[in-house]
Write a protein that holds these residues in place. Structure first.
Motif, PDB file in Angstrom:
ATOM      1  N   ASN A 147       0.828  -1.206   0.000  1.00 35.39           N
ATOM      2  CA  ASN A 147       0.000   0.000   0.000  1.00 35.39           C
ATOM      3  C   ASN A 147       0.859   1.251   0.000  1.00 35.39           C
ATOM      4  O   ASN A 147       2.061   1.201   0.248  1.00 35.39           O
ATOM      5  CB  ASN A 147      -0.989  -0.013   1.181  1.00 35.39           C
ATOM      6  CG  ASN A 147      -0.287   0.039   2.518  1.00 35.39           C
ATOM      7  OD1 ASN A 147       0.480   0.949   2.779  1.00 35.39           O
ATOM      8  ND2 ASN A 147      -0.545  -0.946   3.382  1.00 35.39           N
ATOM      9  N   VAL A 148       0.215   2.362  -0.268  1.00 31.74           N
ATOM     10  CA  VAL A 148       0.906   3.647  -0.422  1.00 31.74           C
ATOM     11  C   VAL A 148       1.581   4.099   0.871  1.00 31.74           C
ATOM     12  O   VAL A 148       2.586   4.793   0.831  1.00 31.74           O
ATOM     13  CB  VAL A 148      -0.104   4.718  -0.906  1.00 31.74           C
ATOM     14  CG1 VAL A 148       0.554   6.063  -1.064  1.00 31.74           C
ATOM     15  CG2 VAL A 148      -0.731   4.290  -2.213  1.00 31.74           C
ATOM     16  N   PHE A 173      -3.407  10.965   1.457  1.00 33.35           N
ATOM     17  CA  PHE A 173      -3.080  10.194   0.258  1.00 33.35           C
ATOM     18  C   PHE A 173      -3.541   8.738   0.310  1.00 33.35           C
ATOM     19  O   PHE A 173      -4.212   8.269  -0.601  1.00 33.35           O
ATOM     20  CB  PHE A 173      -1.563  10.225  -0.006  1.00 33.35           C
ATOM     21  CG  PHE A 173      -1.041  11.602  -0.271  1.00 33.35           C
ATOM     22  CD1 PHE A 173      -1.250  12.216  -1.489  1.00 33.35           C
ATOM     23  CD2 PHE A 173      -0.321  12.281   0.704  1.00 33.35           C
ATOM     24  CE1 PHE A 173      -0.768  13.489  -1.741  1.00 33.35           C
ATOM     25  CE2 PHE A 173       0.168  13.547   0.463  1.00 33.35           C
ATOM     26  CZ  PHE A 173      -0.054  14.159  -0.757  1.00 33.35           C
ATOM     27  N   SER A 174      -3.138   8.034   1.333  1.00 31.03           N
ATOM     28  CA  SER A 174      -3.372   6.589   1.367  1.00 31.03           C
ATOM     29  C   SER A 174      -4.855   6.224   1.368  1.00 31.03           C
ATOM     30  O   SER A 174      -5.296   5.404   0.565  1.00 31.03           O
ATOM     31  CB  SER A 174      -2.678   5.985   2.592  1.00 31.03           C
ATOM     32  OG  SER A 174      -2.759   4.579   2.557  1.00 31.03           O
ATOM     33  N   ILE A 177      -6.642   7.020  -2.010  1.00 28.63           N
ATOM     34  CA  ILE A 177      -6.208   6.112  -3.077  1.00 28.63           C
ATOM     35  C   ILE A 177      -6.857   4.742  -2.889  1.00 28.63           C
ATOM     36  O   ILE A 177      -7.338   4.138  -3.847  1.00 28.63           O
ATOM     37  CB  ILE A 177      -4.668   6.019  -3.127  1.00 28.63           C
ATOM     38  CG1 ILE A 177      -4.094   7.337  -3.666  1.00 28.63           C
ATOM     39  CG2 ILE A 177      -4.209   4.848  -3.995  1.00 28.63           C
ATOM     40  CD1 ILE A 177      -2.596   7.461  -3.559  1.00 28.63           C
ATOM     41  N   ASP A 180     -10.508   4.906  -3.828  1.00 22.36           N
ATOM     42  CA  ASP A 180     -10.680   4.978  -5.284  1.00 22.36           C
ATOM     43  C   ASP A 180     -10.591   3.594  -5.931  1.00 22.36           C
ATOM     44  O   ASP A 180     -11.235   3.328  -6.927  1.00 22.36           O
ATOM     45  CB  ASP A 180      -9.626   5.914  -5.881  1.00 22.36           C
ATOM     46  CG  ASP A 180      -9.761   6.067  -7.383  1.00 22.36           C
ATOM     47  OD1 ASP A 180     -10.907   6.095  -7.884  1.00 22.36           O
ATOM     48  OD2 ASP A 180      -8.717   6.142  -8.056  1.00 22.36           O
ATOM     49  N   ARG A 181      -9.810   2.705  -5.337  1.00 22.24           N
ATOM     50  CA  ARG A 181      -9.663   1.350  -5.881  1.00 22.24           C
ATOM     51  C   ARG A 181     -10.910   0.492  -5.653  1.00 22.24           C
ATOM     52  O   ARG A 181     -11.087  -0.512  -6.322  1.00 22.24           O
ATOM     53  CB  ARG A 181      -8.464   0.662  -5.240  1.00 22.24           C
ATOM     54  CG  ARG A 181      -7.152   1.240  -5.677  1.00 22.24           C
ATOM     55  CD  ARG A 181      -6.024   0.450  -5.077  1.00 22.24           C
ATOM     56  NE  ARG A 181      -4.740   0.997  -5.462  1.00 22.24           N
ATOM     57  CZ  ARG A 181      -3.600   0.637  -4.926  1.00 22.24           C
ATOM     58  NH1 ARG A 181      -3.576  -0.264  -3.973  1.00 22.24           N
ATOM     59  NH2 ARG A 181      -2.478   1.181  -5.326  1.00 22.24           N
ATOM     60  N   ARG A 190     -13.524   8.971  -6.093  1.00 23.57           N
ATOM     61  CA  ARG A 190     -12.661   8.778  -7.259  1.00 23.57           C
ATOM     62  C   ARG A 190     -11.827  10.029  -7.550  1.00 23.57           C
ATOM     63  O   ARG A 190     -10.644   9.945  -7.854  1.00 23.57           O
ATOM     64  CB  ARG A 190     -13.484   8.404  -8.486  1.00 23.57           C
ATOM     65  CG  ARG A 190     -14.119   7.028  -8.358  1.00 23.57           C
ATOM     66  CD  ARG A 190     -14.451   6.457  -9.732  1.00 23.57           C
ATOM     67  NE  ARG A 190     -15.170   5.212  -9.614  1.00 23.57           N
ATOM     68  CZ  ARG A 190     -14.625   4.043  -9.322  1.00 23.57           C
ATOM     69  NH1 ARG A 190     -13.344   3.990  -9.093  1.00 23.57           N
ATOM     70  NH2 ARG A 190     -15.341   2.954  -9.224  1.00 23.57           N
ATOM     71  N   GLY A 193      -9.142  10.253  -4.961  1.00 21.08           N
ATOM     72  CA  GLY A 193      -8.119   9.241  -5.230  1.00 21.08           C
ATOM     73  C   GLY A 193      -7.173   9.641  -6.344  1.00 21.08           C
ATOM     74  O   GLY A 193      -5.982   9.360  -6.300  1.00 21.08           O
ATOM     75  N   GLU A 194      -7.720  10.298  -7.342  1.00 20.42           N
ATOM     76  CA  GLU A 194      -6.867  10.762  -8.451  1.00 20.42           C
ATOM     77  C   GLU A 194      -5.946  11.877  -7.981  1.00 20.42           C
ATOM     78  O   GLU A 194      -4.819  11.993  -8.360  1.00 20.42           O
ATOM     79  CB  GLU A 194      -7.730  11.254  -9.613  1.00 20.42           C
ATOM     80  CG  GLU A 194      -8.403  10.118 -10.348  1.00 20.42           C
ATOM     81  CD  GLU A 194      -9.282  10.608 -11.484  1.00 20.42           C
ATOM     82  OE1 GLU A 194      -9.045  11.708 -12.010  1.00 20.42           O
ATOM     83  OE2 GLU A 194     -10.220   9.878 -11.839  1.00 20.42           O
TER      84      GLU A 194
END
Length: 194
Positions: A147-148, A173-174, A177, A180-181, A190, A193-194
């Motif tokens: 993961n991020v 961030f994490s 993201i 969004d997945r 979404r 997440g972008e």
């Protein structure tokens, strides 16, 4: 694997050591005095690094920091001698001896297979981050495996504070993201997440 990360790192470290030695010879400045560099790697690679340094440089003097606690304590006395330019040790040796190693000023600290410190909550990551070095390099073919958030721990070693705290990075961030997945993510999630 095979992209030359080790060789490039040896060139960078060797170049800086040569530059400092030349400047110190000309000026005698304290700012250019000899400092050792540190390479931290899995224990199976300490010999590889040692022989690669000997193979590709004429002037760097490497030392393998290996053995039991007593053997390492004997080697530790030689680290800051002008006869040692690069000290190569395992992550476990850093964790075990961090109380003494954190007192040494290093020119470079290179982490080979640096993704080993991806979990910021481990004693190993905490120990490695206590190393005082003017320059830091992290080598990895797989910087993000799961993961991020793992990226935050790597940057916390390279540039402490640059990405904020772990909690702030996770929130900013994490989490977006990961949301969004998810196949059920809303348009707003979404976008975040972008």
């Amino acid at each position: 694997m095979g992209l030359g990360k080790s060789l490039q790192s040896i060139c960078i470290v060797g170049s800086k050591h040569h530059e400092r030695a030349t400047k110190h010879k000309q000026t005698g400045s304290v700012d250019s005095a000899h400092l050792p560099s540190l390479i931290v790697c899995p224990p199976t690679l300490t010999g590889h690094w040692y022989y690669e340094i000997l193979k590709f440089t004429d002037y760097l003097r490497p030392m393998q920091y290996v053995g039991n606690q007593w053997e390492r304590s004997m080697l530790r006395q030689k680290i800051t001698s002008p006869d040692v330019d690069v000290v190569i040790m395992s992550y476990e040796a850093v964790r075990a001896d961090i109380a003494e190693l954190s007192k040494i000023d290093w020119l470079y600290c290179v982490l080979d297979e640096g993704h080993i410190i991806k979990n910021a909550k481990t004693k190993l990551s905490a120990a490695v981050k206590q190393i005082k070095a003017q320059h830091r390099l992290l080598l990895s073919g797989t910087p993000i495996q799961n993961n991020v958030l793992e990226l935050w721990s790597l940057f916390d070693f390279l540039m402490p504070g640059f990405l904020g705290s772990e909690r702030v990075f996770n929130d900013k961030f994490s989490k977006p993201i990961l949301a969004d997945r998810d196949g059920k993510a809303t348009p707003k999630e979404r976008d975040a997440g972008e």
